[in-house]
Enzyme design. Structure first.
Site: not given
Length: 388
Positions: A69-71, A73
């Site tokens: 997921r947003s890791a 980014k």
């Protein structure tokens, strides 16, 4: 549950915390890795490869990878910072200097740094994209370019949960002529053998486990995030910017679908191992076994430089961001104020700490209710701190 892997002398506390995550905090299949000064000191994994695998399912192995997921980014942020380091991208320049269509709707003065620090003002879309549109390589960039900002760009910050994918992807494409995922693979992860992909190659598909939500254990709210003041209420309100930011893709895509895993969505669809994440962040510090480094000391300092702080218009709580990275705060505790990295909603976390020489990565297939400060990840971070 049988814990696999190894820890170096002095880091036994991390193994103890990992065991407790499984036995008490509801973890299913997971892995954690830590590098210190270029040396791997923790490499652990346990549980089933698939969250719904059960006792008879395939086990998590040393090669198992997961959606983080947003890791994602934080990994994606390596690309614009390296382009800046090489003199190919001016972070103070308007985004429109590279991507003219982005000037529409009053965004002509939006800087590249505003985009990276969640200050661009377009965390949501007036018309959400379908899952098919989100991954087609065209609709997302067109939508964010046409979108009028929700605030004057640069004047405030709010987490661009989904739109960050198309903002950053199109910027990198305009600068390099290559997609972000391909540039990352060719210039960063591939040459160093780091197990992380933004756009999963078909040849790696078999090593990726299934992720899914899990109910919190019956242990007095151990999977509740401390700084969640009003976040749940805001997310429950369909008209809130919080809900709209996370719903920029509607309905939410199936994270276990092959087409989603193969998509280059640098906000949310990265796939890798804990070892790959920790090794990447170690390489940003120059802490690698062969002595090479990805970032110069100046770029490392830039990665940890605060660009946004205070009330987050999307996450509601106070947050801190550097250029593409979340920084240490009560909303997202890392190892120290010097740390920079990124959590993934539901559990995963990866970061670097220049002062301690630490590269850290944690991945899980059991997606909890946490947004930023998952208790399982935090327990491991505290254990690393104790080990130092």
């Amino acid at each position: 549950m049988n814990i696999q892997g190894e820890v170096a002398e002095g880091f036994e506390a991390v193994r103890d915390a990992f065991v407790r995550n499984v036995e008490v905090l509801g973890d299913r299949g997971a892995a954690v890795a830590v590098y210190r000064d270029g040396r791997k000191v923790v490499d652990l994994w346990a549980g089933p490869k698939d969250v719904d695998g059960g006792a008879g399912g395939a086990p998590w192995t040393a090669d198992t990878a997961q959606v983080v997921r947003s890791a994602t980014k934080g990994v994606a942020a390596v690309v614009p910072l390296l382009l800046h380091q090489r003199g190919l991208l001016d972070l103070d320049a308007p985004v429109g200097a590279y991507w003219p269509e982005f000037k529409a709707g009053g965004k002509e003065r939006t800087r590249v740094l505003d985009l990276l620090a969640h200050r661009a003002g377009v965390p949501a879309l007036d018309v959400p994209l379908t899952p098919a549109e989100a991954v087609d390589g065209l609709s997302g960039a067109r939508a964010v370019a046409e979108q009028r900002p929700f605030w004057e760009p640069g004047s405030a910050h709010g987490y661009h949960a989904q739109t960050y994918s198309w903002l950053l992807s199109e910027l990198v494409l305009r600068v390099t002529g290559a997609s972000l995922g391909k540039w990352l693979a060719q210039e960063v992860t591939g040459p160093r053998g780091l197990e992380f992909w933004i756009g999963l190659p078909e040849a790696e598909a078999g090593r990726v486990g299934r992720v899914g939500p899990v109910d919190p254990p019956q242990t007095a709210g151990v999977l509740r995030t401390r700084p969640r003041r009003n976040v749940s209420e805001a997310y429950a309100d369909p008209s809130s910017l919080t809900r709209r930011a996370f719903a920029a893709i509607t309905p939410l895509p199936d994270e276990n679908a092959p087409e989603y895993r193969a998509a280059e969505l640098p906000a949310s669809a990265g796939i890798g191992t804990a070892r790959g994440l920790a090794g990447l962040y170690a390489a940003l510090l120059g802490d690698t076994e062969d002595g090479t480094r990805l970032f110069t000391p100046a770029t490392t300092r830039l990665a940890g430089t605060e660009l946004s702080s205070g009330p987050d218009r999307v996450l509601v709580v106070n947050t801190r961001f550097g250029p593409g990275y979340m920084l240490h705060s009560p909303a997202s505790p890392l190892l120290s104020p010097a740390s920079f990295g990124h959590p993934g909603r539901g559990g995963s976390l990866a970061f670097a700490d220049p002062e301690a020489g630490i590269g850290f990565g944690y991945v899980t297939n059991a997606l909890a209710q946490s947004v930023t400060a998952d208790p399982r990840a935090q327990a491991l971070v505290r254990a690393v701190h104790a080990s130092l």
